[in-house]
Design an enzyme around this catalytic site. Structure first.
Site, PDB file in Angstrom:
ATOM      1  CB  CYS A   1       0.639  -3.569   5.883  1.00 36.67           C
ATOM      2  SG  CYS A   1      -0.580  -4.398   5.298  1.00 36.67           S
TER       3      CYS A   1
ATOM      4  CB  CYS B   1      -0.331  -1.832  -1.567  1.00 34.55           C
ATOM      5  SG  CYS B   1       0.420  -3.461  -1.213  1.00 34.55           S
TER       6      CYS B   1
END
Length: 254
Positions: free
Chosen positions: A70, A182
């Site tokens: 992440c 992302c």
């Protein structure tokens, strides 16, 4: 040996899928912080607390190494996690450096798509400042996209219209590469390819992250190749339905 992969939701599965391709003979634990997803619209302090709590649960399951799959969580917590734990920890960062290097000779610009929080963090500004001497990097926050991904919204018409609206202010002829900053965003690679001009490349940092993981395992002297590619799923909310959703989402990537 058990390799841990952590994300706020299903986005980190795009990194896990790469690990299963490059390191198929390991066993994996994937943890999603379903109690607090999405991270990208929350404060730094909140996210840091969430990450620490979730990673501690993974440590209790006996992981030997950890990938923070992440970008937002990496920006906020990676240094503190490395201070807390002695096993290898690999983080994520948008693939800005390779994108800039690939585009330098073409004169084209680079567009980074990421969560608002990732783009606001000093770590991102430092990365861009370090590698973008020619000022060719632009950044586009997509605050809604993680939510779409978490709801498994992959309809080509719906999402194609979403991306076209977000990209409308940009003259795409000026860009050579779009960076998916992302880990949720690679789920939309094929949809983006359908709507982007053919000269634009789409890149992410997943393969590079897995290569760093492999190198660290060797450096730490951790035995590898002893597993079977088994994946155990966990989520902080304990929802059986979400675990099934993770299994389904992983099949979409393999």
């Amino acid at each position: 040996m058990k390799l841990g992969f952590f994300d706020s939701g299903i986005g980190g599965l795009t990194v896990l899928a790469e690990a299963l391709r490059l390191l198929p003979a390991e066993d994996y634990l994937y943890m999603a912080d379903t109690t607090h997803v999405p991270y990208g619209t929350k404060s730094k302090e909140e996210v840091q607390t969430f990450v620490f709590e979730a990673v501690e649960k993974m440590v209790q399951q006996g992981i030997d190494a950890l990938v923070i799959a992440c970008n937002t969580a990496t920006s906020i917590a990676i240094n503190e996690l490395r201070e807390r734990y002695s096993f290898p920890i690999v983080g994520m960062e948008p693939a800005v450096k390779p994108a800039v290097e690939m585009n330098r000779a073409t004169g084209k610009r680079v567009l980074v798509l990421a969560t608002p929080l990732t783009l606001q963090m000093p770590k991102y500004y430092a990365l861009v400042s370090r590698v973008d001497q020619d000022g060719i990097v632009d950044s586009l926050p997509l605050p809604e996209l993680v939510g779409y991904c978490e709801s498994l919204q992959f309809d080509r018409k719906v999402m194609g219209e979403y991306f076209l609206a977000k990209l409308a202010p940009y003259d795409l002829d000026r860009y050579g590469i779009i960076v998916l900053g992302c880990t949720h965003y690679p789920f939309y690679t094929d949809i983006l390819r359908d709507i982007l001009p053919s000269h634009i490349e789409i890149v992410n940092g997943n393969a590079g992250t897995v290569r760093r993981l492999s190198a660290l395992l060797t450096r730490y002297g951790i035995d590898t190749g002893l597993g079977s590619g088994n994946v155990t799923f966990m989520c902080t909310g304990g929802e059986a339905a979400y675990i099934e959703k993770m299994r389904l989402a992983l099949t979409l990537l393999r």
